[in-house]
Scaffold this motif. Structure first.
Motif, mmCIF file in Angstrom:
data_model
loop_
_atom_site.group_PDB
_atom_site.id
_atom_site.type_symbol
_atom_site.label_atom_id
_atom_site.label_comp_id
_atom_site.label_asym_id
_atom_site.label_seq_id
_atom_site.Cartn_x
_atom_site.Cartn_y
_atom_site.Cartn_z
ATOM 1 N N ASN A 62 41.348 30.156 46.787
ATOM 2 C CA ASN A 62 42.068 29.856 45.546
ATOM 3 C C ASN A 62 41.121 29.740 44.362
ATOM 4 O OD1 ASN A 62 44.473 29.827 46.937
ATOM 5 N ND2 ASN A 62 44.619 27.593 47.059
ATOM 6 N N TYR A 63 39.948 29.168 44.570
ATOM 7 C CA TYR A 63 39.005 28.959 43.462
ATOM 8 C C TYR A 63 38.284 30.259 43.088
ATOM 9 C CZ TYR A 63 35.198 27.051 40.650
ATOM 10 O OH TYR A 63 34.312 26.803 39.617
ATOM 11 N N PHE A 64 37.777 30.975 44.068
ATOM 12 C CA PHE A 64 36.935 32.132 43.770
ATOM 13 C C PHE A 64 37.731 33.430 43.600
ATOM 14 C CE2 PHE A 64 33.871 29.157 45.530
ATOM 15 C CZ PHE A 64 32.802 29.309 44.671
ATOM 16 N N GLY A 65 38.897 33.501 44.228
ATOM 17 C CA GLY A 65 39.731 34.683 44.075
ATOM 18 C C GLY A 65 38.988 35.956 44.414
ATOM 19 N N ASP A 66 39.191 36.982 43.576
ATOM 20 C CA ASP A 66 38.533 38.266 43.828
ATOM 21 C C ASP A 66 37.175 38.376 43.149
ATOM 22 O OD1 ASP A 66 39.197 38.543 41.163
ATOM 23 O OD2 ASP A 66 40.534 40.250 41.455
ATOM 24 N N GLY A 67 36.726 37.296 42.488
ATOM 25 C CA GLY A 67 35.407 37.280 41.863
ATOM 26 C C GLY A 67 35.369 37.769 40.436
ATOM 27 N N GLU A 68 36.523 38.156 39.888
ATOM 28 C CA GLU A 68 36.539 38.749 38.552
ATOM 29 C C GLU A 68 35.955 37.813 37.496
ATOM 30 O OE1 GLU A 68 39.741 40.818 35.433
ATOM 31 O OE2 GLU A 68 40.444 39.807 37.256
ATOM 32 N N ARG A 69 36.159 36.514 37.660
ATOM 33 C CA ARG A 69 35.658 35.554 36.677
ATOM 34 C C ARG A 69 34.134 35.627 36.534
ATOM 35 N NH1 ARG A 69 36.319 29.318 38.002
ATOM 36 N NH2 ARG A 69 37.913 30.285 39.313
ATOM 37 N N TRP A 70 33.448 36.032 37.584
ATOM 38 C CA TRP A 70 31.987 36.123 37.563
ATOM 39 C C TRP A 70 31.505 37.567 37.427
ATOM 40 C CZ3 TRP A 70 34.915 33.046 40.682
ATOM 41 C CH2 TRP A 70 34.749 31.668 40.540
#
Length: 250
Positions: A62-70
């Motif tokens: 839930n927190y990291f998802g697919d990584g798009e935020r990073w």
């Protein structure tokens, strides 16, 4: 190159903190522990991650998802129970083998000042099956002494540095390692990497290379380890954690 982060364990030594929160999600100076682990790897240019998850895995997903935020891509290798380091690598094999070449493996509970790019270059230069990252910096948690042949204490060494390289849990592995892991039947039992697979490789005469440097590292495996980090004032925490402005990573 892909990076596999091992984040499947139950964190039993950190209970009761990990009764409801997986160890990689424990908060540490404004971020989950796992995010601090991931950021230096991103900084060295790796953008493709696999997270090996099991215990309370949905919190991590839930927190990291697919990584798009990073600005990266994250896939998940998930099982109902942790299966050991080699077992997690085996369970992640389809995701890891989707790209040719070696892959990086790091623990999801260790903060380190390891130079990942230099480690990867070292591995590529030696062309071996395995490279293990060793630090020469490890301080003993107990006092030792020098004792002569008459049982007299000559010298006390209070929590001295261990004069041997210590594995910090980071590895670079070639895809050729999978058949050797398979021989331990990882679908049927828990299989450890340094405890089971590495001794087997050495017995067969296959070289394991050691990348040995003097770098600091912090294993957040026990409550006192975790508390010592969260209690650091900001000025000291900044010397431990990879605090950098967002644009340095993206």
């Amino acid at each position: 190159m892909k990076a596999l982060i091992l984040a499947a364990g139950k964190g039993t030594r950190l209970r009761p903190l990990t009764n409801y929160v997986p160890k990689p999600m424990l908060p540490l100076h404004g971020k989950p522990l796992l995010e601090w682990v991931m950021l230096p790897i991103i900084a060295c240019g790796i953008k493709d991650f696999v997270f090996a998850v099991s215990y309370l895995a949905q919190q991590i997903i839930n927190y990291f998802g697919d990584g798009e935020r990073w600005g990266v891509r994250i896939n998940y290798s998930q099982g109902s129970e942790p299966v050991g380091k080699a077992g997690e690598i085996w369970r992640s094999r389809k995701l890891l083998l989707a790209e040719e070449g070696p892959f990086l493996v790091v623990p999801g509970d260790t903060i380190t000042h390891l130079d990942y790019q230099e480690l990867l270059d070292f591995h590529q230069g030696h062309g071996g099956l395995v490279t293990v990252a060793f630090s020469r910096r490890y301080r003993l948690e107990v006092g030792t002494a020098e004792i002569d042949d008459k049982s007299r204490v000559i010298k006390f060494l209070e929590k001295d540095n261990l004069d041997q390289p210590v594995s910090t849990g980071a590895y670079v592995l070639d895809s050729r390692i999978f058949p050797y892991i398979e021989e331990f039947k990882p679908d049927q039992q828990e299989v450890d990497l340094p405890g089971d697979v590495f001794p087997y490789l050495l017995k067969k005469g296959l070289p394991i290379y050691g990348y040995e440097r003097d770098y600091a590292w912090w294993d957040v495996g026990r409550i006192n380890d975790y508390e010592s980090l969260i209690q650091l004032p900001p000025s000291e925490a900044a010397q431990v954690l990879p605090w950098r402005s967002r644009h340095e990573y993206f």
